[in-house]
Scaffold this motif. Sequence first.
Motif, PDB file in Angstrom:
ATOM      1  N   ARG A 107       3.132   8.998  -9.888  1.00  0.00           N
ATOM      2  CA  ARG A 107       3.492   7.896  -8.975  1.00  0.00           C
ATOM      3  C   ARG A 107       2.700   6.641  -9.294  1.00  0.00           C
ATOM      4  NH1 ARG A 107       4.826   9.829  -3.569  1.00  0.00           N
ATOM      5  NH2 ARG A 107       5.024   7.628  -3.036  1.00  0.00           N
ATOM      6  N   TRP A 108       1.422   6.812  -9.653  1.00  0.00           N
ATOM      7  CA  TRP A 108       0.562   5.676 -10.038  1.00  0.00           C
ATOM      8  C   TRP A 108       1.185   4.949 -11.240  1.00  0.00           C
ATOM      9  CZ3 TRP A 108      -4.205   3.454  -8.698  1.00  0.00           C
ATOM     10  CH2 TRP A 108      -4.801   2.645  -9.662  1.00  0.00           C
ATOM     11  N   MET A 119       0.849  -1.165   0.000  1.00  0.00           N
ATOM     12  CA  MET A 119       0.000   0.000   0.000  1.00  0.00           C
ATOM     13  C   MET A 119       0.902   1.238   0.000  1.00  0.00           C
ATOM     14  SD  MET A 119      -3.057   0.967   2.633  1.00  0.00           S
ATOM     15  CE  MET A 119      -2.078   1.026   4.107  1.00  0.00           C
ATOM     16  N   PRO A 120       1.317   1.686  -1.167  1.00  0.00           N
ATOM     17  CA  PRO A 120       2.195   2.855  -1.238  1.00  0.00           C
ATOM     18  C   PRO A 120       1.515   4.137  -0.739  1.00  0.00           C
ATOM     19  CG  PRO A 120       2.238   1.612  -3.282  1.00  0.00           C
ATOM     20  CD  PRO A 120       1.131   1.066  -2.452  1.00  0.00           C
ATOM     21  N   LYS A 121       2.121   4.755   0.265  1.00  0.00           N
ATOM     22  CA  LYS A 121       1.606   6.024   0.779  1.00  0.00           C
ATOM     23  C   LYS A 121       2.160   7.152  -0.072  1.00  0.00           C
ATOM     24  CE  LYS A 121       2.656   8.361   4.746  1.00  0.00           C
ATOM     25  NZ  LYS A 121       2.892   8.480   6.174  1.00  0.00           N
ATOM     26  N   LEU A 122       1.281   8.041  -0.498  1.00  0.00           N
ATOM     27  CA  LEU A 122       1.677   9.141  -1.363  1.00  0.00           C
ATOM     28  C   LEU A 122       1.909  10.428  -0.601  1.00  0.00           C
ATOM     29  CD1 LEU A 122      -1.035   8.484  -4.089  1.00  0.00           C
ATOM     30  CD2 LEU A 122       1.387   7.917  -4.228  1.00  0.00           C
ATOM     31  N   PRO A 162      -6.486   5.513 -12.840  1.00  0.00           N
ATOM     32  CA  PRO A 162      -5.751   6.107 -11.724  1.00  0.00           C
ATOM     33  C   PRO A 162      -6.673   6.771 -10.695  1.00  0.00           C
ATOM     34  CG  PRO A 162      -4.655   6.636 -13.784  1.00  0.00           C
ATOM     35  CD  PRO A 162      -5.963   5.995 -14.132  1.00  0.00           C
ATOM     36  N   HIS A 163      -6.421   6.467  -9.434  1.00  0.00           N
ATOM     37  CA  HIS A 163      -7.201   7.037  -8.336  1.00  0.00           C
ATOM     38  C   HIS A 163      -6.395   6.927  -7.052  1.00  0.00           C
ATOM     39  CE1 HIS A 163      -8.149   2.735  -8.211  1.00  0.00           C
ATOM     40  NE2 HIS A 163      -8.286   2.904  -6.899  1.00  0.00           N
ATOM     41  N   VAL A 164      -6.830   7.645  -6.034  1.00  0.00           N
ATOM     42  CA  VAL A 164      -6.210   7.554  -4.716  1.00  0.00           C
ATOM     43  C   VAL A 164      -7.280   7.225  -3.692  1.00  0.00           C
ATOM     44  CG1 VAL A 164      -4.326   9.129  -5.211  1.00  0.00           C
ATOM     45  CG2 VAL A 164      -6.414  10.036  -4.253  1.00  0.00           C
ATOM     46  N   ARG A 174      -2.322  18.209  -6.192  1.00  0.00           N
ATOM     47  CA  ARG A 174      -1.232  17.239  -6.307  1.00  0.00           C
ATOM     48  C   ARG A 174      -1.503  16.171  -7.369  1.00  0.00           C
ATOM     49  NH1 ARG A 174       1.807  18.290  -1.551  1.00  0.00           N
ATOM     50  NH2 ARG A 174       3.068  16.443  -1.832  1.00  0.00           N
ATOM     51  N   ARG A 175      -2.501  16.405  -8.193  1.00  0.00           N
ATOM     52  CA  ARG A 175      -2.934  15.404  -9.180  1.00  0.00           C
ATOM     53  C   ARG A 175      -1.786  14.892 -10.040  1.00  0.00           C
ATOM     54  NH1 ARG A 175      -7.159  16.495 -14.111  1.00  0.00           N
ATOM     55  NH2 ARG A 175      -6.886  14.482 -15.110  1.00  0.00           N
ATOM     56  N   ASP A 176      -0.994  15.781 -10.612  1.00  0.00           N
ATOM     57  CA  ASP A 176       0.099  15.349 -11.490  1.00  0.00           C
ATOM     58  C   ASP A 176       1.073  14.436 -10.750  1.00  0.00           C
ATOM     59  OD1 ASP A 176      -1.021  16.806 -13.567  1.00  0.00           O
ATOM     60  OD2 ASP A 176       0.313  18.524 -13.297  1.00  0.00           O
TER      61      ASP A 176
END
Length: 80
Positions: A74-75, A1-4, A25-27, A67-69
């Motif tokens: 990262r995704w 679970m990568p934390k952004l 892509p989603h968070v 921070r979308r970009d």
Amino acid sequence: MPKLFEYNGWKFYFYSREGMPLEPPHVHVRKDRSEAKIWLTPVVRVASDRRVDPRTLKMLLAIVIERRDEFEERWHEFFS
């Protein structure tokens, strides 16, 4: 679970196993028992939320838009 990213206890992350086929892509955003899923494309929007009040959801969306970009980059790095 990568934390952004983390802000005031809200953790922004994605799951490393998002299913097949891979979703767009989603968070995911979580704090305590509140959570939301926010699409990054084609426009930033809420996919779902649980126990997030409207004011907080608006704040979370603003952070994701800002921070979308970074999140999308990262995704793609992680899933490519």
